[in-house]
Design a protein around this motif. Sequence first.
Motif, mmCIF file in Angstrom:
data_model
loop_
_atom_site.group_PDB
_atom_site.id
_atom_site.type_symbol
_atom_site.label_atom_id
_atom_site.label_comp_id
_atom_site.label_asym_id
_atom_site.label_seq_id
_atom_site.Cartn_x
_atom_site.Cartn_y
_atom_site.Cartn_z
ATOM 1 N N LYS A 1 -5.577 -4.903 2.807
ATOM 2 C CA LYS A 1 -6.788 -5.280 3.526
ATOM 3 C C LYS A 1 -7.856 -5.614 2.493
ATOM 4 O O LYS A 1 -7.989 -4.923 1.487
ATOM 5 C CB LYS A 1 -7.242 -4.085 4.374
ATOM 6 C CG LYS A 1 -8.408 -4.382 5.258
ATOM 7 C CD LYS A 1 -8.787 -3.109 6.024
ATOM 8 C CE LYS A 1 -9.968 -3.343 6.931
ATOM 9 N NZ LYS A 1 -11.078 -4.021 6.287
ATOM 10 N N MET A 2 -8.596 -6.688 2.734
ATOM 11 C CA MET A 2 -9.696 -7.033 1.840
ATOM 12 C C MET A 2 -10.785 -5.974 1.999
ATOM 13 O O MET A 2 -11.207 -5.673 3.105
ATOM 14 C CB MET A 2 -10.230 -8.415 2.227
ATOM 15 C CG MET A 2 -11.189 -9.001 1.236
ATOM 16 S SD MET A 2 -10.427 -9.251 -0.362
ATOM 17 C CE MET A 2 -9.709 -10.852 -0.135
ATOM 18 N N LYS B 1 -4.701 -19.741 3.576
ATOM 19 C CA LYS B 1 -5.544 -19.802 4.778
ATOM 20 C C LYS B 1 -4.881 -20.625 5.881
ATOM 21 O O LYS B 1 -5.478 -20.849 6.928
ATOM 22 C CB LYS B 1 -6.926 -20.415 4.437
ATOM 23 C CG LYS B 1 -7.666 -19.694 3.303
ATOM 24 C CD LYS B 1 -8.025 -18.243 3.653
ATOM 25 C CE LYS B 1 -8.710 -17.544 2.482
ATOM 26 N NZ LYS B 1 -8.804 -16.084 2.634
ATOM 27 N N SER C 1 -5.000 -13.151 2.213
ATOM 28 C CA SER C 1 -5.014 -12.863 0.779
ATOM 29 C C SER C 1 -3.585 -12.524 0.339
ATOM 30 O O SER C 1 -2.726 -12.225 1.177
ATOM 31 C CB SER C 1 -5.977 -11.709 0.466
ATOM 32 O OG SER C 1 -5.589 -10.550 1.149
ATOM 33 N N VAL C 2 -3.350 -12.598 -0.977
ATOM 34 C CA VAL C 2 -2.024 -12.235 -1.488
ATOM 35 C C VAL C 2 -2.087 -10.843 -2.108
ATOM 36 O O VAL C 2 -3.137 -10.464 -2.628
ATOM 37 C CB VAL C 2 -1.513 -13.263 -2.536
ATOM 38 C CG1 VAL C 2 -1.269 -14.607 -1.883
ATOM 39 C CG2 VAL C 2 -2.432 -13.399 -3.742
HETATM 40 N N1 LIG Z 1 -6.890 -5.399 -0.873
HETATM 41 C C1 LIG Z 1 -6.051 -6.595 -0.914
HETATM 42 C C2 LIG Z 1 -6.745 -7.628 -1.772
HETATM 43 C C3 LIG Z 1 -5.900 -8.812 -2.145
HETATM 44 C C4 LIG Z 1 -6.702 -9.915 -2.804
HETATM 45 O O1 LIG Z 1 -7.941 -9.865 -2.858
HETATM 46 N N2 LIG Z 1 -6.001 -10.927 -3.317
HETATM 47 C C5 LIG Z 1 -6.675 -12.083 -3.915
HETATM 48 C C6 LIG Z 1 -5.890 -12.581 -5.127
HETATM 49 S S1 LIG Z 1 -5.960 -11.423 -6.475
HETATM 50 C C7 LIG Z 1 -6.682 -13.213 -2.902
HETATM 51 O O2 LIG Z 1 -5.717 -13.425 -2.189
HETATM 52 N N3 LIG Z 1 -7.798 -13.941 -2.865
HETATM 53 C C8 LIG Z 1 -7.935 -15.106 -2.046
HETATM 54 C C9 LIG Z 1 -8.743 -14.857 -0.796
HETATM 55 O O3 LIG Z 1 -8.970 -13.689 -0.429
HETATM 56 O O4 LIG Z 1 -9.150 -15.849 -0.201
HETATM 57 C C10 LIG Z 1 -4.656 -6.202 -1.387
HETATM 58 O O5 LIG Z 1 -4.530 -5.149 -2.042
HETATM 59 O O6 LIG Z 1 -3.692 -6.883 -1.097
#
Ligand SMILES: N[C@@H](CCC(=O)N[C@@H](CS)C(=O)NCC(=O)O)C(=O)O
Length: 157
Positions: A67-68, A41, A53-54
């Motif tokens: 994308k989330m 962040k 996000s990663v």
């Molecule tokens: N749709 C995204 C989703 C990625 C995602 O949700 N990553 C999680 C880790 S598995 C993350 O970074 N979560 C922390 C956050 O979103 O704050 C992608 O495919 O990259």
Amino acid sequence: MAIKVHGIAVSPYTARVLLCLHEKGLDYELLPVDLASGAHKQHSYLSLNPFGSVPALQDGEVSLFGKMVELNTRSSGGSEMNKLGKVLDVYEERLSKSKYLAGESYSLADMHHIPILVYFMGTAEADAITSRPHVSAWWDDFSSRPATAEVTAKMKL
Ligand SMILES: N[C@@H](CCC(=O)N[C@@H](CS)C(=O)NCC(=O)O)C(=O)O
């Protein structure tokens, strides 16, 4: 120049990207992002992936990120395992007709499932996979691929 993947292998989304890179035999560097301390962040990371996000991927001048997506989980009744069972019944039928989900060749359609299945197979519900002969053979097939073995080794905490 090696492709840079910002993320952590325990993240299924990161693991999917690593699987693709291993399958293609491409050089990459995995640059850990400390989610616990909120590094994803911080401004420097948000410039790589504004969704915070990663993973985020950098290949020279090209940057890519996912994308989330909001999932709607308010669908019809039934437990999650019942819903999963219905989906796996469809897979069982499909995999009785072709070796892989999209035909006779291994593809992204199969690879996409690996990280979540790796975790799922470590639960008490793993027989949802092993009790379905075609689904079980499908799992055995791709879990023995070198790329899968290399990435799942990295997924261990
Ligand atoms: N749709 C995204 C989703 C990625 C995602 O949700 N990553 C999680 C880790 S598995 C993350 O970074 N979560 C922390 C956050 O979103 O704050 C992608 O495919 O990259």
